[in-house]
Motif scaffolding. Structure first.
Motif, PDB file in Angstrom:
ATOM      1  N   UNK A  61       5.597   0.962  15.918  1.00  0.00           N
ATOM      2  CA  UNK A  61       5.835   2.274  15.319  1.00  0.00           C
ATOM      3  C   UNK A  61       5.689   3.359  16.374  1.00  0.00           C
ATOM      4  N   UNK A  62       6.617   4.299  16.380  1.00  0.00           N
ATOM      5  CA  UNK A  62       6.614   5.394  17.349  1.00  0.00           C
ATOM      6  C   UNK A  62       6.248   6.715  16.671  1.00  0.00           C
ATOM      7  N   UNK A  63       6.003   7.725  17.496  1.00  0.00           N
ATOM      8  CA  UNK A  63       5.752   9.050  16.945  1.00  0.00           C
ATOM      9  C   UNK A  63       6.981   9.562  16.194  1.00  0.00           C
ATOM     10  N   UNK A  64       8.154   9.166  16.662  1.00  0.00           N
ATOM     11  CA  UNK A  64       9.388   9.548  15.979  1.00  0.00           C
ATOM     12  C   UNK A  64       9.442   8.938  14.578  1.00  0.00           C
ATOM     13  N   UNK A  65       9.004   7.685  14.457  1.00  0.00           N
ATOM     14  CA  UNK A  65       8.942   7.042  13.136  1.00  0.00           C
ATOM     15  C   UNK A  65       8.025   7.828  12.201  1.00  0.00           C
ATOM     16  N   UNK A  66       6.869   8.240  12.730  1.00  0.00           N
ATOM     17  CA  UNK A  66       5.903   8.957  11.905  1.00  0.00           C
ATOM     18  C   UNK A  66       6.453  10.317  11.473  1.00  0.00           C
ATOM     19  N   UNK A  67       7.095  11.020  12.405  1.00  0.00           N
ATOM     20  CA  UNK A  67       7.677  12.316  12.040  1.00  0.00           C
ATOM     21  C   UNK A  67       8.790  12.139  11.012  1.00  0.00           C
ATOM     22  N   UNK A  68       9.584  11.069  11.184  1.00  0.00           N
ATOM     23  CA  UNK A  68      10.662  10.802  10.233  1.00  0.00           C
ATOM     24  C   UNK A  68      10.142  10.511   8.847  1.00  0.00           C
ATOM     25  N   UNK A  69       9.071   9.720   8.760  1.00  0.00           N
ATOM     26  CA  UNK A  69       8.486   9.398   7.455  1.00  0.00           C
ATOM     27  C   UNK A  69       7.934  10.647   6.774  1.00  0.00           C
ATOM     28  N   UNK A  70       7.217  11.467   7.541  1.00  0.00           N
ATOM     29  CA  UNK A  70       6.620  12.659   6.948  1.00  0.00           C
ATOM     30  C   UNK A  70       7.695  13.655   6.508  1.00  0.00           C
ATOM     31  N   UNK A  71       8.776  13.754   7.296  1.00  0.00           N
ATOM     32  CA  UNK A  71       9.885  14.632   6.897  1.00  0.00           C
ATOM     33  C   UNK A  71      10.551  14.106   5.630  1.00  0.00           C
ATOM     34  N   UNK A  72      10.667  12.777   5.548  1.00  0.00           N
ATOM     35  CA  UNK A  72      11.250  12.138   4.358  1.00  0.00           C
ATOM     36  C   UNK A  72      10.401  12.434   3.114  1.00  0.00           C
ATOM     37  N   UNK A  73       9.093  12.361   3.259  1.00  0.00           N
ATOM     38  CA  UNK A  73       8.197  12.617   2.129  1.00  0.00           C
ATOM     39  C   UNK A  73       8.275  14.087   1.692  1.00  0.00           C
ATOM     40  N   UNK A  74       8.333  14.976   2.660  1.00  0.00           N
ATOM     41  CA  UNK A  74       8.449  16.398   2.313  1.00  0.00           C
ATOM     42  C   UNK A  74       9.759  16.680   1.578  1.00  0.00           C
ATOM     43  N   UNK A  75      10.832  16.012   2.038  1.00  0.00           N
ATOM     44  CA  UNK A  75      12.138  16.205   1.397  1.00  0.00           C
ATOM     45  C   UNK A  75      12.125  15.709  -0.043  1.00  0.00           C
ATOM     46  N   UNK A  76      11.264  14.739  -0.330  1.00  0.00           N
ATOM     47  CA  UNK A  76      11.128  14.234  -1.704  1.00  0.00           C
ATOM     48  C   UNK A  76      10.285  15.158  -2.564  1.00  0.00           C
ATOM     49  N   UNK A  77       9.708  16.186  -1.948  1.00  0.00           N
ATOM     50  CA  UNK A  77       8.895  17.122  -2.700  1.00  0.00           C
ATOM     51  C   UNK A  77       7.425  16.784  -2.736  1.00  0.00           C
ATOM     52  N   UNK A  78       6.994  15.853  -1.870  1.00  0.00           N
ATOM     53  CA  UNK A  78       5.578  15.489  -1.831  1.00  0.00           C
ATOM     54  C   UNK A  78       4.778  16.668  -1.267  1.00  0.00           C
ATOM     55  N   UNK A  79       3.749  17.068  -1.971  1.00  0.00           N
ATOM     56  CA  UNK A  79       2.926  18.203  -1.555  1.00  0.00           C
ATOM     57  C   UNK A  79       2.089  17.849  -0.330  1.00  0.00           C
TER      58      UNK A  79
END
Length: 309
Positions: A61-79
């Motif tokens: 897992x890379x830092x890019x993977x982590x940023x991508x996951x967190x951006x994905x969660x925010x886009x889903x509306x996760x607080x």
């Protein structure tokens, strides 16, 4: 989604959750939340990397993977608060697995948690807390049920117990001693003084309770109307009735009585470290939230006394 995980990773996740439950005393609710958080992260990796998901993939897992996951969660509306909890769960699992499989989890552990505004506890005023306890003992219901509900809320306010801790008391705890040993979150044990009013309220309940309660450590102290362990929803329902009758806000819940215990103790000059021990908080920063509540209430009083022109 479980089909996307290798058997080795499924087994590792199950063992980590068992470890949290058995050795760290995590609640069933926490275990469910962590399982959802970690499997959600793994599902993201499977979908967005088109790679098989096993322990070896976590090691890459890379830092890019982590940023991508967190951006994905925010886009889903996760607080932010929920995302911070999910990230904490992912980090915990990665750290645990890395220690066993010998890989470097830095990319996962270095991910920065989103900032969020911590919600301040919403305590009741001292008069309101006393009114709630008094009213719980006089709501229209069987005498022993009213006495039971009054005893439970007296323990919440008088001893700062969580509702789960009050309802975990057993026949072996009766009659209540001057000091109780409470096992709270994470299996952490603490010593809590029991006020005479709380001992008297529990004694009144025991006197009226129609069900025999032995001194066995596996027998619930507080009973439902059929004799089984008391469901916390019944206390929440009685509390809702009381706050409706008294015109209190929806934040006047059973847990608000624990908040009230801490806030009123602090306002009376209680030591923050001592309050931390009484509440069973693992971190002093959690207890410090009550200092913000106290300061907030002082500002309200100040503004009322010195209104702006």
């Amino acid at each position: 989604m479980s089909l996307a995980l290798s058997p080795a990773l499924r087994d590792a996740l199950a063992r980590w959750l068992d470890h949290l439950a058995a050795l760290e005393g995590a609640s069933a609710q926490t275990i469910r939340a962590y399982r959802t958080d970690v499997t959600g992260f793994l599902a993201f990796l499977a979908e967005h990397t088109s790679d098989s998901i096993g322990p070896a993939r976590l090691a890459r897992v890379t830092q890019s993977d982590m940023r991508g996951w967190m951006a994905h969660e925010r886009a889903r509306g996760v607080a932010s608060r929920s995302l911070a909890r999910s990230l904490s769960a992912v980090k915990g699992f990665a750290r645990w697995l890395a220690e066993r499989d010998g890989f470097d989890p830095t990319a996962i552990l270095a991910a920065r948690s989103p900032k969020y505004q911590r919600k301040l506890p919403r305590p009741l005023s001292e008069p309101a807390a006393k009114e709630v306890i008094g009213l719980m003992g006089s709501l229209p219901r069987e005498d022993w049920v009213a006495a039971r509900d009054a005893a439970v809320v007296t323990l919440l306010y008088g001893c700062g117990l969580r509702i789960s801790e009050a309802l975990s008391l057993t026949g072996a705890d009766a009659p209540l001693p001057e000091v109780l040993r409470i096992r709270g979150k994470g299996g952490k044990e603490r010593v809590v003084p029991v006020l005479p009013a709380a001992r008297a309220a529990v004694a009144e309940y025991l006197h009226l309770c129609p069900f025999p309660i032995s001194d066995e450590p596996d027998e619930a102290l507080f009973r439902g109307t059929r004799g089984g362990p008391l469901n916390p929803r019944l206390i929440a329902g009685a509390m809702a009735q009381a706050r409706g009758a008294l015109g209190l806000p929806a934040t006047a819940t059973p847990h608000a009585l624990r908040h009230s215990f801490a806030t009123h103790l602090l306002a009376a000059g209680g030591d923050l470290r001592a309050i931390q021990d009484l509440l069973g908080h693992a971190s002093l920063s959690t207890t410090q939230a009550y200092t913000a509540v106290d300061a907030s209430r002082l500002m309200e009083i100040y503004e009322k006394a010195h209104p702006r022109a």
